[in-house]
Design an enzyme around this catalytic site. Structure first.
Site, PDB file in Angstrom:
ATOM      1  N   HIS A 120       0.802  -1.225   0.000  1.00 45.26           N
ATOM      2  CA  HIS A 120       0.000   0.000   0.000  1.00 45.26           C
ATOM      3  C   HIS A 120       0.834   1.273   0.000  1.00 45.26           C
ATOM      4  CE1 HIS A 120      -4.210  -1.480   0.355  1.00 45.26           C
ATOM      5  NE2 HIS A 120      -3.530  -2.601   0.532  1.00 45.26           N
ATOM      6  N   ASP A 124      -2.846   1.607  -3.702  1.00 40.33           N
ATOM      7  CA  ASP A 124      -3.881   1.619  -2.669  1.00 40.33           C
ATOM      8  C   ASP A 124      -5.006   0.633  -3.019  1.00 40.33           C
ATOM      9  OD1 ASP A 124      -5.908   2.944  -4.327  1.00 40.33           O
ATOM     10  OD2 ASP A 124      -4.796   4.796  -4.003  1.00 40.33           O
TER      11      ASP A 124
END
Length: 150
Positions: A120, A124
């Site tokens: 991440h 995302d």
């Protein structure tokens, strides 16, 4: 594990069940290859894996891995990211399952489950979700994928 490695190439790892166990060779610079070239390299890697002749170069430098757990009957997985790769996806087996249509009728529907993990710091969850939807679109509408290719 906090160091990020940026690569200019897309080296797609493909998990393979070999006589030596699970190995993940990767197709180097896939962004520059045609579909026939990708297929040819995948066949080479499969043959080398079965013969125990994958090189260190074949096994290193991956940026994204795909694992076809469906080939051995799996439906879901919790793929573990191996840094510095940015993402890994597990593809489940094709299943024929009952689903409801718009009128509430039960209809047989082909379903494949995908499981994803990503770093991440780079990708995302929303990006992975959009990518997953794009994969679904390409699988259900192969012509759309062909039109998007160079």
């Amino acid at each position: 594990a906090s160091e990020m490695v940026y690569k200019e190439s897309h080296n797609i790892g493909v998990a393979m069940d070999t006589p030596s166990g699970l190995l993940v060779p990767n197709i180097k610079n896939v962004q520059n290859l045609s579909l026939p070239q990708i297929s040819q390299e995948l066949l080479r890697l499969q043959a080398a894996g079965q013969a125990g002749k994958l090189s260190m170069n074949d096994l290193t430098g991956g940026t994204f891995t795909l694992s076809n757990i469906g080939a051995i009957g799996g439906t879901y997985a919790s793929p573990i990211l191996s840094l510095p790769e940015v993402a890994i996806g597990a593809i489940g087996k094709l299943q024929l399952l009952p689903r409801f249509d718009a009128d509430g009728n039960v209809i047989p529907t082909h379903i494949i489950n995908f499981s994803w993990s990503a770093d991440h710091r780079v990708i995302d969850g929303a990006t992975i979700a959009r990518f997953s939807q794009l994969m679904s679109d390409y699988l259900t509408q192969p012509g759309k994928m062909l039109m998007a290719m160079k």
